[in-house]
Design a protein around this motif. Structure first.
Motif, short mmCIF file in Angstrom:
data_model
loop_
_atom_site.label_atom_id
_atom_site.label_comp_id
_atom_site.label_asym_id
_atom_site.label_seq_id
_atom_site.Cartn_x
_atom_site.Cartn_y
_atom_site.Cartn_z
N ALA A 114 0.84 -1.19 0.00
CA ALA A 114 0.00 0.00 0.00
C ALA A 114 0.88 1.24 0.00
O ALA A 114 2.04 1.19 0.41
CB ALA A 114 -0.93 0.01 1.21
N THR A 115 0.32 2.36 -0.45
CA THR A 115 1.08 3.59 -0.53
C THR A 115 0.14 4.79 -0.42
O THR A 115 -0.96 4.78 -0.98
CB THR A 115 1.87 3.69 -1.84
OG1 THR A 115 2.50 4.98 -1.92
CG2 THR A 115 0.98 3.51 -3.05
N PRO A 116 0.56 5.85 0.30
CA PRO A 116 -0.23 7.08 0.32
C PRO A 116 -0.02 7.95 -0.92
O PRO A 116 -0.64 9.01 -1.03
CB PRO A 116 0.28 7.79 1.59
CG PRO A 116 1.69 7.31 1.73
CD PRO A 116 1.71 5.90 1.23
N VAL A 117 0.85 7.50 -1.84
CA VAL A 117 1.08 8.23 -3.09
C VAL A 117 0.81 7.29 -4.27
O VAL A 117 1.73 6.89 -4.99
CB VAL A 117 2.52 8.79 -3.17
CG1 VAL A 117 2.64 9.78 -4.32
CG2 VAL A 117 2.90 9.47 -1.87
N PRO A 118 -0.45 6.93 -4.48
CA PRO A 118 -0.75 5.99 -5.56
C PRO A 118 -0.71 6.68 -6.92
O PRO A 118 -0.75 7.91 -7.02
CB PRO A 118 -2.18 5.54 -5.23
CG PRO A 118 -2.78 6.74 -4.54
CD PRO A 118 -1.65 7.34 -3.74
N ASP A 119 -0.66 5.86 -7.96
CA ASP A 119 -0.82 6.38 -9.32
C ASP A 119 -2.31 6.66 -9.52
O ASP A 119 -3.10 5.73 -9.70
CB ASP A 119 -0.31 5.35 -10.33
CG ASP A 119 -0.32 5.90 -11.76
OD1 ASP A 119 -0.98 6.95 -12.00
OD2 ASP A 119 0.30 5.29 -12.64
N LEU A 120 -2.68 7.91 -9.46
CA LEU A 120 -4.09 8.28 -9.53
C LEU A 120 -4.73 7.89 -10.85
O LEU A 120 -5.96 7.74 -10.93
CB LEU A 120 -4.23 9.80 -9.31
CG LEU A 120 -3.67 10.33 -7.99
CD1 LEU A 120 -3.78 11.85 -7.94
CD2 LEU A 120 -4.39 9.70 -6.80
N ARG A 121 -3.92 7.72 -11.88
CA ARG A 121 -4.46 7.38 -13.19
C ARG A 121 -5.15 6.03 -13.19
O ARG A 121 -5.98 5.74 -14.07
CB ARG A 121 -3.34 7.42 -14.23
CG ARG A 121 -2.75 8.82 -14.42
CD ARG A 121 -1.47 8.83 -15.23
NE ARG A 121 -0.37 8.19 -14.51
CZ ARG A 121 0.88 8.17 -14.94
NH1 ARG A 121 1.19 8.75 -16.10
NH2 ARG A 121 1.83 7.57 -14.25
N ILE A 122 -4.85 5.20 -12.19
CA ILE A 122 -5.53 3.90 -12.06
C ILE A 122 -7.03 4.11 -11.91
O ILE A 122 -7.84 3.33 -12.42
CB ILE A 122 -4.97 3.13 -10.84
CG1 ILE A 122 -3.52 2.75 -11.08
CG2 ILE A 122 -5.81 1.90 -10.53
CD1 ILE A 122 -2.82 2.23 -9.83
N GLY A 123 -7.42 5.17 -11.20
CA GLY A 123 -8.83 5.43 -10.95
C GLY A 123 -9.56 6.07 -12.10
O GLY A 123 -10.81 6.15 -12.08
N GLY A 124 -8.84 6.55 -13.12
CA GLY A 124 -9.47 7.12 -14.29
C GLY A 124 -10.30 8.36 -13.98
O GLY A 124 -10.18 9.00 -12.93
N GLY A 125 -11.18 8.68 -14.92
CA GLY A 125 -12.02 9.87 -14.78
C GLY A 125 -12.93 9.82 -13.59
O GLY A 125 -13.26 10.87 -13.01
#
Length: 248
Positions: free
Chosen positions: A219-230
């Motif tokens: 787990a990470t508090p700095v995830p790749d936000l692009r995973i969540g999409g729009g």
């Protein structure tokens, strides 16, 4: 105003900034730790009624803590560079002072910040693999055994994640990419519980699918936000647009 704070190489921060701007969140600024630390003028006040700051950025723009309505915080570290010809002790002292200043600035806007700072991380607590494994097990995620060793260089190889999801405000984004939909009724609520236990509003959770089952892989508090999409950007926009205005 709203801020997106991230390191210069953080492409996910840029992606989120552009998505929020397209959705009409304004005025919105994308700033790096360097822009904050190396500003033209800095004023930081700490008193019995709280703390505040006023910064004049290098390009002349003013930034005051009381004007900030919402922050997406992805700062991992302060931009510490050892002073030329400084001793190791002086370099360490300068680094500690910059880290303390950065943390104090972030605490000024913590009430309106997504991923508030903690004493062990600028954008939420950083934990060891063993600590994350304990929290994940408590949350109900299947957790493989974690091997620990006190010998230098004897740390076991990490089990890489095959899939990742992002948890934000009790919702899981990116779960539809998991190959086995039958695991979702168990995995999704467990990921939400993990974020709650971690005290992290926006959390990335790594999962490993071995063809038969899904298990926790970090787990990470700095995830790749692009995973969540729009859908994730929509959620961030709703959150920031809904933050009430407070009198400064």
């Amino acid at each position: 105003m709203w801020l997106v704070l991230g390191d210069p190489a953080d492409r996910a921060a840029v992606w989120a900034y552009e998505g929020l701007r397209k959705r009409g969140l304004a005025p919105l600024e994308l700033l790096t730790p360097d822009a904050l630390i190396r500003s033209a003028r800095q004023e930081h006040r700490v008193g019995p009624d709280g703390a505040s700051f006023r910064i004049r950025l290098a390009d002349g723009r003013p930034l005051e803590s009381g004007d900030i309505r919402g922050v997406l915080n992805r700062i991992v570290r302060a931009p510490v560079r050892p002073p030329v010809l400084a001793t190791r002790a002086d370099s360490d002292y300068a680094a500690d002072e910059l880290n303390a200043l950065m943390l104090s600035w972030l605490l000024c806007v913590a009430p309106v910040t997504v991923n508030r700072p903690s004493p062990v991380g600028f954008c939420g607590a950083w934990r060891s693999a063993a600590e994350w494994a304990v929290l994940a097990a408590r949350a109900g995620l299947p957790v493989p055994a974690v091997a620990l060793s006190s010998r230098t260089g004897a740390a076991p190889q990490d089990r890489p994640a095959t899939h990742s999801v992002v948890v934000f405000k009790e919702q899981v984004f990116g779960g539809e990419r998991l190959p086995d939909a039958r695991c979702l009724p168990n995995v999704v609520p467990a990921c939400v519980r993990l974020a709650r236990l971690a005290g992290t509003q926006l959390l990335g959770v790594g999962l490993r699918h071995d063809g038969k089952s899904v298990s926790f892989a970090g787990a990470t508090p700095v995830p790749d936000l692009r995973i969540g999409g729009g859908a994730l950007v929509d959620g961030l926009h709703r959150h920031f647009a809904g933050v009430p205005v407070t009198a400064g």
